[in-house]
Design a protein around this motif. Sequence first.
Motif, PDB file in Angstrom:
ATOM      1  N   HIS A 341      24.774  12.180  24.905  1.00  0.00           N
ATOM      2  CA  HIS A 341      24.325  12.051  23.445  1.00  0.00           C
ATOM      3  C   HIS A 341      23.905  13.292  23.002  1.00  0.00           C
ATOM      4  O   HIS A 341      23.837  14.463  23.733  1.00  0.00           O
ATOM      5  N   GLY A 342      23.824  13.472  21.877  1.00  0.00           N
ATOM      6  CA  GLY A 342      23.375  14.904  21.110  1.00  0.00           C
ATOM      7  C   GLY A 342      22.209  14.474  20.028  1.00  0.00           C
ATOM      8  O   GLY A 342      21.949  13.404  19.716  1.00  0.00           O
ATOM      9  N   GLY A 343      21.691  15.664  19.602  1.00  0.00           N
ATOM     10  CA  GLY A 343      20.565  15.364  18.720  1.00  0.00           C
ATOM     11  C   GLY A 343      20.480  16.359  17.740  1.00  0.00           C
ATOM     12  O   GLY A 343      20.371  17.597  18.117  1.00  0.00           O
ATOM     13  N   TRP A 344      19.794  15.956  16.510  1.00  0.00           N
ATOM     14  CA  TRP A 344      19.451  17.024  15.546  1.00  0.00           C
ATOM     15  C   TRP A 344      18.148  16.368  14.968  1.00  0.00           C
ATOM     16  O   TRP A 344      18.027  15.422  14.492  1.00  0.00           O
ATOM     17  N   ILE A 345      17.156  17.417  14.750  1.00  0.00           N
ATOM     18  CA  ILE A 345      16.207  17.154  13.873  1.00  0.00           C
ATOM     19  C   ILE A 345      15.937  18.617  13.366  1.00  0.00           C
ATOM     20  O   ILE A 345      16.200  19.660  13.778  1.00  0.00           O
ATOM     21  N   PRO A 346      15.245  18.532  12.020  1.00  0.00           N
ATOM     22  CA  PRO A 346      15.111  19.915  11.612  1.00  0.00           C
ATOM     23  C   PRO A 346      14.341  21.187  12.373  1.00  0.00           C
ATOM     24  O   PRO A 346      13.272  20.788  13.087  1.00  0.00           O
ATOM     25  N   GLY A 347      15.209  22.236  12.903  1.00  0.00           N
ATOM     26  CA  GLY A 347      14.657  23.195  13.709  1.00  0.00           C
ATOM     27  C   GLY A 347      15.296  23.154  14.961  1.00  0.00           C
ATOM     28  O   GLY A 347      15.215  24.023  15.764  1.00  0.00           O
ATOM     29  N   TYR A 348      15.737  22.105  15.378  1.00  0.00           N
ATOM     30  CA  TYR A 348      16.228  21.867  16.979  1.00  0.00           C
ATOM     31  C   TYR A 348      17.595  20.929  17.021  1.00  0.00           C
ATOM     32  O   TYR A 348      17.964  20.234  16.166  1.00  0.00           O
ATOM     33  N   THR A 349      18.453  21.525  17.986  1.00  0.00           N
ATOM     34  CA  THR A 349      19.677  21.083  18.201  1.00  0.00           C
ATOM     35  C   THR A 349      19.918  20.978  19.810  1.00  0.00           C
ATOM     36  O   THR A 349      19.419  21.860  20.510  1.00  0.00           O
ATOM     37  N   SER A 350      20.359  19.739  20.125  1.00  0.00           N
ATOM     38  CA  SER A 350      20.316  19.446  21.606  1.00  0.00           C
ATOM     39  C   SER A 350      21.688  18.823  21.833  1.00  0.00           C
ATOM     40  O   SER A 350      22.236  17.963  21.191  1.00  0.00           O
ATOM     41  N   SER A 351      22.105  18.832  23.237  1.00  0.00           N
ATOM     42  CA  SER A 351      23.201  18.226  23.875  1.00  0.00           C
ATOM     43  C   SER A 351      23.017  17.717  25.161  1.00  0.00           C
ATOM     44  O   SER A 351      22.638  18.635  25.939  1.00  0.00           O
ATOM     45  N   LEU A 352      23.378  16.601  25.782  1.00  0.00           N
ATOM     46  CA  LEU A 352      23.452  16.241  26.858  1.00  0.00           C
ATOM     47  C   LEU A 352      24.587  15.478  27.347  1.00  0.00           C
ATOM     48  O   LEU A 352      25.244  14.495  26.645  1.00  0.00           O
ATOM     49  N   ARG A 353      25.520  16.018  28.338  1.00  0.00           N
ATOM     50  CA  ARG A 353      26.793  15.143  28.735  1.00  0.00           C
ATOM     51  C   ARG A 353      26.892  15.192  29.965  1.00  0.00           C
ATOM     52  O   ARG A 353      26.361  16.093  30.976  1.00  0.00           O
ATOM     53  N   TYR A 354      27.230  14.187  30.784  1.00  0.00           N
ATOM     54  CA  TYR A 354      27.461  13.795  32.052  1.00  0.00           C
ATOM     55  C   TYR A 354      28.960  13.692  32.323  1.00  0.00           C
ATOM     56  O   TYR A 354      29.481  12.803  31.720  1.00  0.00           O
ATOM     57  N   TYR A 355      29.597  14.405  33.178  1.00  0.00           N
ATOM     58  CA  TYR A 355      31.028  14.231  33.559  1.00  0.00           C
ATOM     59  C   TYR A 355      31.178  13.391  34.600  1.00  0.00           C
ATOM     60  O   TYR A 355      31.041  13.990  35.782  1.00  0.00           O
ATOM     61  N   LYS A 356      31.600  12.101  34.453  1.00  0.00           N
ATOM     62  CA  LYS A 356      31.665  11.167  35.437  1.00  0.00           C
ATOM     63  C   LYS A 356      32.527  11.589  36.578  1.00  0.00           C
ATOM     64  O   LYS A 356      32.332  11.280  37.800  1.00  0.00           O
ATOM     65  N   ASP A 357      33.710  12.144  36.172  1.00  0.00           N
ATOM     66  CA  ASP A 357      34.692  12.251  37.378  1.00  0.00           C
ATOM     67  C   ASP A 357      34.458  13.446  38.156  1.00  0.00           C
ATOM     68  O   ASP A 357      34.834  13.830  39.272  1.00  0.00           O
ATOM     69  N   HIS A 358      33.444  14.305  37.710  1.00  0.00           N
ATOM     70  CA  HIS A 358      32.841  15.471  38.347  1.00  0.00           C
ATOM     71  C   HIS A 358      31.495  15.459  39.122  1.00  0.00           C
ATOM     72  O   HIS A 358      31.271  16.255  39.919  1.00  0.00           O
ATOM     73  N   GLY A 359      30.833  14.417  38.704  1.00  0.00           N
ATOM     74  CA  GLY A 359      29.379  14.260  38.946  1.00  0.00           C
ATOM     75  C   GLY A 359      28.629  15.286  38.463  1.00  0.00           C
ATOM     76  O   GLY A 359      27.754  15.696  39.416  1.00  0.00           O
ATOM     77  N   VAL A 360      28.537  15.974  37.432  1.00  0.00           N
ATOM     78  CA  VAL A 360      27.663  16.807  36.968  1.00  0.00           C
ATOM     79  C   VAL A 360      27.253  16.545  35.583  1.00  0.00           C
ATOM     80  O   VAL A 360      27.859  16.133  34.768  1.00  0.00           O
ATOM     81  N   ALA A 361      25.916  16.838  35.346  1.00  0.00           N
ATOM     82  CA  ALA A 361      25.273  16.966  33.822  1.00  0.00           C
ATOM     83  C   ALA A 361      25.102  18.510  33.315  1.00  0.00           C
ATOM     84  O   ALA A 361      24.725  19.228  34.216  1.00  0.00           O
ATOM     85  N   ILE A 362      25.616  18.414  32.088  1.00  0.00           N
ATOM     86  CA  ILE A 362      25.179  19.792  31.425  1.00  0.00           C
ATOM     87  C   ILE A 362      24.701  19.442  30.172  1.00  0.00           C
ATOM     88  O   ILE A 362      24.817  18.709  29.395  1.00  0.00           O
ATOM     89  N   ALA A 363      23.632  20.216  29.960  1.00  0.00           N
ATOM     90  CA  ALA A 363      22.660  20.009  28.652  1.00  0.00           C
ATOM     91  C   ALA A 363      22.321  21.613  28.198  1.00  0.00           C
ATOM     92  O   ALA A 363      22.257  22.360  28.907  1.00  0.00           O
ATOM     93  N   PHE A 364      22.074  21.570  26.779  1.00  0.00           N
ATOM     94  CA  PHE A 364      21.397  22.871  26.232  1.00  0.00           C
ATOM     95  C   PHE A 364      20.586  22.472  25.235  1.00  0.00           C
ATOM     96  O   PHE A 364      20.839  21.314  24.535  1.00  0.00           O
ATOM     97  N   GLN A 365      19.812  23.082  24.605  1.00  0.00           N
ATOM     98  CA  GLN A 365      19.001  23.080  23.570  1.00  0.00           C
ATOM     99  C   GLN A 365      18.901  24.527  22.740  1.00  0.00           C
ATOM    100  O   GLN A 365      18.800  25.519  23.311  1.00  0.00           O
ATOM    101  N   ILE A 366      18.924  24.407  21.600  1.00  0.00           N
ATOM    102  CA  ILE A 366      19.004  25.558  20.525  1.00  0.00           C
ATOM    103  C   ILE A 366      17.744  25.506  19.529  1.00  0.00           C
ATOM    104  O   ILE A 366      17.767  24.274  19.178  1.00  0.00           O
ATOM    105  N   ASN A 367      16.815  26.286  19.445  1.00  0.00           N
ATOM    106  CA  ASN A 367      15.754  26.270  18.530  1.00  0.00           C
ATOM    107  C   ASN A 367      15.924  26.574  17.140  1.00  0.00           C
ATOM    108  O   ASN A 367      15.418  27.317  16.411  1.00  0.00           O
ATOM    109  N   THR A 368      17.460  26.136  16.441  1.00  0.00           N
ATOM    110  CA  THR A 368      17.658  26.108  15.217  1.00  0.00           C
ATOM    111  C   THR A 368      18.724  25.383  14.865  1.00  0.00           C
ATOM    112  O   THR A 368      19.156  24.697  15.737  1.00  0.00           O
ATOM    113  N   ASP A 369      18.540  24.763  13.497  1.00  0.00           N
ATOM    114  CA  ASP A 369      20.040  24.000  12.929  1.00  0.00           C
ATOM    115  C   ASP A 369      20.404  24.814  11.987  1.00  0.00           C
ATOM    116  O   ASP A 369      21.357  24.520  11.241  1.00  0.00           O
ATOM    117  N   ILE A 370      20.063  26.235  11.766  1.00  0.00           N
ATOM    118  CA  ILE A 370      20.509  26.987  10.831  1.00  0.00           C
ATOM    119  C   ILE A 370      21.928  27.327  11.076  1.00  0.00           C
ATOM    120  O   ILE A 370      22.333  27.751  12.309  1.00  0.00           O
TER     121      ILE A 370
END
Length: 396
Positions: A341-370
Motif C-alpha cells: 500500500h502507499g499513502g499520502w497526506i499533506p506533507g508526507y508520502t509513504s510506500s510499502l511493498r512486499y515482493y512475495k517471490d523474493h521474500g523481501v519488503a521495501i519501504a520508504f517515507q518522504i517528508n513532502t508532497d511538493i
Amino acid sequence: LFILTTGFCFLVWVSISQYEKNAEAASITISSIDLREAFQETLDSLRAHYDLPGVTAAYNWTDGRSEVAVTGFADFETGTPMTTKSRMLAASIGKTFVGATAVSLVEEGVLELDIPIEKWLGDRAWFNRLPNHKEITLRHFLTHRSGLPNHVYMDEFTSTASQKWLGQELPLPPDSLIQFILDKPPLFEIDEGWAYTDTGYILVGLVIEEATGQDYYDIIEDRFLIPLNLKFTAPSNTRLLPGLATGYAAENAFGFPEKTTISDGEMIWHPGIEWTGGGLVSTSSDLVQWGTYLFGGKALSEEALKLLLDSKPIDPGNPEIQYGMGVAIYQNGPFGTVYGHGGWIPGYTSSLRYYKDHGVAIAFQINTDIGIVEDTSTVVQTLESRLAKLVLSNKE
C-alpha cells in the motif's frame, strides 16, 4: 465502473506499463559493491535529483537481513538531519492494519464479512441515509466495492476542515466524517465497481469498535504493535508526535500551511482526522518489519492471511492490479507478485511493498508532497522501481 481517487489518504500504486519501464531503466548493479553502500548512494542520488527535503528507506528479508538508509533533513530550516528513528505519517498504509484487524476478528467469529452492516451500525441516527445502506457488507467496505463516495472530496468536508484545523482538539470525530456523504447518490450499485473511499474505512473502524466494545487503537496495539515490537509505530491521534519529521505540504484545499510542525514533534493541525483511513505515525524500518510479518505469515494465521489477500481487479481492463482487504496486489510484474500500500497526506508520502517471490519488503517515507501530488509516477514509482531493482538483484 472503476474510480481511483487520490486525496487525504490515497492508494499509491502503479500502472504495469510505467512500472516495467522504470524497472527496465534501472541500471544499478551491485555485483562488485556492498548492498548497504549502494542502497545509501541510491537514496542520496534520488533525493538530490528530485530536490526532496528528506527520505528514509529500508528493506527487510524474511531471513533477517535488513538495512535502513536516511538522507536529507527532518527539518530543513533548523538543519535537523533525518535519522533512522525519524517518524512520519504513514497515511493509507494504515489500512493494512485495519484489514488485518478485521480478518483476525472474522476468524475469531467476532465479525462476519458478508452480512449487512446494519447488524452493528443500524441503530445510528444516520444509518438509513447512508448510500447503499441496505446491502453493504463489511467485505464491500474493505475492498472498496461499496459504491460510497469519499468524504475527502466533498466540498463540505474541505470547507469544514479548512475552518477547524487550527483547533487543539480533534476537529472532526469519526461519526461526524460520515455526515458528509449522507443522502448522496452511490457511485455504483453494490459490488458493481471499485472506488477508493476513506469513508468506507472509517465505517470499518466503527464496526470494529461496535463489535468488540474496544477502542480501535487499543486493539492494534494489543494484536500487532506490541507483540511484533513495532516500537516506532503509534496512533497519530494527537498533535504531539515525538520524533516526527517536519513535513512540507503542497498547496491544498484544506488550507493547511506548507510546514506541518510548529515545534519539535508538534503538528500545526490535528492528524487524528484520518483515524481508520490511515491513522498511524511510523518509520521505514517499522513499515518493512510490518510488511515482512504480515505478508510473510507471522502476523496472521494462514487462513486469515488468505482472506486478507482475497482480491478482485480494480479495473476489468487491467486484471493484473487488484485490491484485497486493505492491500493492493500487483500480479505478474517484472518482480513477480507484489503486495502493499502507499499513502499520502499533506506533507508526507509513504510506500510499502512486499515482493512475495523474493521474500523481501521495501519501504520508504518522504517528508513532502511538493512535486509529488502532481507527478506521482515520476517520484514515487521511480523510487519504488530503483530500490526494488537494487535490493532484489542481491539475493545472497
